[in-house]
Motif scaffolding. Structure first.
Motif, PDB file in Angstrom:
ATOM      1  N   TYR A 193       0.854  -1.182   0.000  1.00  0.00           N
ATOM      2  CA  TYR A 193       0.000   0.000   0.000  1.00  0.00           C
ATOM      3  C   TYR A 193       0.891   1.233   0.000  1.00  0.00           C
ATOM      4  O   TYR A 193       1.774   1.386   0.849  1.00  0.00           O
ATOM      5  N   GLN A 202      -1.168   9.451  -6.173  1.00  0.00           N
ATOM      6  CA  GLN A 202      -2.273  10.115  -6.853  1.00  0.00           C
ATOM      7  C   GLN A 202      -1.822  10.582  -8.235  1.00  0.00           C
ATOM      8  O   GLN A 202      -0.731  11.137  -8.385  1.00  0.00           O
ATOM      9  N   VAL A 257       0.245  -1.188 -10.481  1.00  0.00           N
ATOM     10  CA  VAL A 257      -0.815  -0.509  -9.741  1.00  0.00           C
ATOM     11  C   VAL A 257      -2.153  -1.182 -10.061  1.00  0.00           C
ATOM     12  O   VAL A 257      -2.536  -1.324 -11.220  1.00  0.00           O
ATOM     13  N   ARG A 294      -4.990  -0.343  -7.917  1.00  0.00           N
ATOM     14  CA  ARG A 294      -5.999   0.619  -7.460  1.00  0.00           C
ATOM     15  C   ARG A 294      -5.305   1.909  -7.084  1.00  0.00           C
ATOM     16  O   ARG A 294      -4.274   1.900  -6.403  1.00  0.00           O
ATOM     17  N   VAL A 295      -5.869   3.033  -7.554  1.00  0.00           N
ATOM     18  CA  VAL A 295      -5.303   4.347  -7.267  1.00  0.00           C
ATOM     19  C   VAL A 295      -6.114   5.002  -6.159  1.00  0.00           C
ATOM     20  O   VAL A 295      -7.338   5.080  -6.240  1.00  0.00           O
ATOM     21  N   GLY A 296      -5.426   5.459  -5.127  1.00  0.00           N
ATOM     22  CA  GLY A 296      -6.106   6.060  -3.991  1.00  0.00           C
ATOM     23  C   GLY A 296      -6.723   7.403  -4.327  1.00  0.00           C
ATOM     24  O   GLY A 296      -6.233   8.151  -5.182  1.00  0.00           O
ATOM     25  N   SER A 297      -7.824   7.719  -3.650  1.00  0.00           N
ATOM     26  CA  SER A 297      -8.489   9.014  -3.818  1.00  0.00           C
ATOM     27  C   SER A 297      -9.372   9.262  -2.608  1.00  0.00           C
ATOM     28  O   SER A 297      -9.782   8.326  -1.922  1.00  0.00           O
ATOM     29  N   SER A 317      -2.692   3.881  -2.447  1.00  0.00           N
ATOM     30  CA  SER A 317      -2.905   3.089  -3.664  1.00  0.00           C
ATOM     31  C   SER A 317      -2.365   1.680  -3.437  1.00  0.00           C
ATOM     32  O   SER A 317      -1.539   1.445  -2.547  1.00  0.00           O
TER      33      SER A 317
END
Length: 378
Positions: free
Chosen positions: A145, A150, A215, A217-220, A226
């Motif tokens: 993680y 971003q 990657v 999943r990209v965090g937001s 991520s």
């Protein structure tokens, strides 16, 4: 007659009208040499020249050499003499059906080409903040993680890097902890083997690649981390490791031995570290040096490595009591001894202020703190 023969270079004692350069050849040599698989540029040059780094000057007298960086097994080495120059078109290149040979054995430097990089700073890079199942370490097939990704896209590949060493002058190196901070009390012995210098400068941080990942999943928003699925893994990933995008071609494989393009200032270039050793290395060992592209150094640059002359107390006229009277600095009552040649080394990876070089040959070990000079230095 020679038909379908590949031409690479002429190795000779010759004089060019636009400039004069003395090329020392070996005592005996044939008229031609056929390049074999497994040869390297350095090995071939050393076989026929006393100074392998003079090859670029020889090529200027050989118009048939189209690209001296690309030499293939089966090519013929034409050995011209004095002012004899191979006429244009007299020997035709043949089919290129094998990979070109390299300047040095790539197997001996491949980890430094693929797995090491030097940066001016790294704390701005995305970093691993946690691992799957709250593990202490993670490897291929597991998830890491990452904070700071971003703007990345799912499917994008990243290399996972670990900050390991800080290079500088006058202190050559410091070890780094998992946060990238200097480990206290590391490298305190440097004063005993590094000569004094007026140069005080941070040269860069060495980062070692430990894995790659994709990657998923990209965090937001509130989920700022991520997810990176780890793939190829040379070492286990841990929290604090940094990320950079994977580069398709991050290094240069085709280069040739040559003397430095710029003058080497006395005391400016020194050995910073020896790979997999505390202070000393010999032929086929890799060293880090305190100069790079900013100093006009590029891949293929050859240096001679010198032990700085000591400053000793004259035991006949002075009051010497032990070996501690030998110093790296001059002083009252001390006599300065000459520097001593140790080895030749060729650069194969260049960054802005740091480069990696392979020790090619020598008469004594190359050590941390030793000075680098022009390969013809006496």
């Amino acid at each position: 007659m020679l038909k379908q023969i590949r031409t690479v270079a002429a190795v000779a004692l010759l004089t060019v009208t636009t400039y004069a350069v003395a090329v020392e050849t070996g005592a005996t040599h044939p008229d031609t040499y056929v390049v074999r698989k497994g040869d390297t540029l350095w090995d071939i040059a050393a076989r026929f020249l006393k100074k392998p780094w003079l090859w670029p000057e020889i090529w200027q007298a050989n118009p048939q050499v189209k690209n001296p960086h690309l030499i293939y097994p089966g090519d013929v080495l034409s050995l011209a003499y004095l002012d004899r120059v191979t006429p244009q078109g007299s020997i035709q290149p043949g089919k290129r059906d094998e990979a070109p040979i390299n300047a040095i054995p790539l197997a001996q430097v491949e980890p430094f080409l693929k797995n090491l990089t030097v940066m001016d700073s790294f704390k701005q890079l995305p970093y691993v903040v946690g691992l799957e199942d709250n593990r202490m370490r993670a490897s291929a097939g597991q998830q890491a993680y990452v904070r700071g990704l971003q703007g990345a896209q799912a499917g994008q590949r990243y290399a996972v890097l670990r900050p390991t060493v800080r290079y500088g002058q006058p202190k050559p190196s410091d070890d780094l902890d998992e946060r990238g901070n200097v480990t206290p009390f590391t490298g305190d012995l440097w004063r005993s083997y590094v000569a004094s210098s007026d140069r005080h400068e941070l040269l860069g941080y060495e980062l070692a690649q430990v894995a790659t990942g994709t990657v998923t999943r990209v965090g937001s928003g509130e989920h700022e981390t991520s997810t990176l699925l780890l793939q190829a893994s040379g070492r286990e990933v841990r929290a604090g490791d940094r990320l950079v995008p994977v580069q398709a071609s991050p290094y240069d494989l085709q280069f040739v031995p040559h003397a430095p393009s710029a003058a080497v200032a006395d005391g400016h270039l020194r050995v910073l570290a020896v790979a997999d050793a505390l202070t000393s290395g010999g032929p086929r060992d890799v060293i880090a040096i305190s100069g790079g592209a900013r100093d006009g150094i590029d891949n293929g640059t050859v240096f001679s490595v010198w032990r700085s002359g000591r400053h000793v107390t004259d035991r006949v006229t002075g009051m010497a009591t032990s070996r501690t009277d030998d110093g790296l600095k001059p002083g009252a009552g001390r006599v300065s001894l000459p520097a001593e040649y140790a080895a030749h080394a060729m650069v194969f990876r260049t960054f802005d202020r740091v480069s990696y070089a392979l020790v090619m040959e020598g008469t004594k070990p190359a050590r941390v703190g030793y000075e680098l000079k022009h390969p013809d230095a006496q």
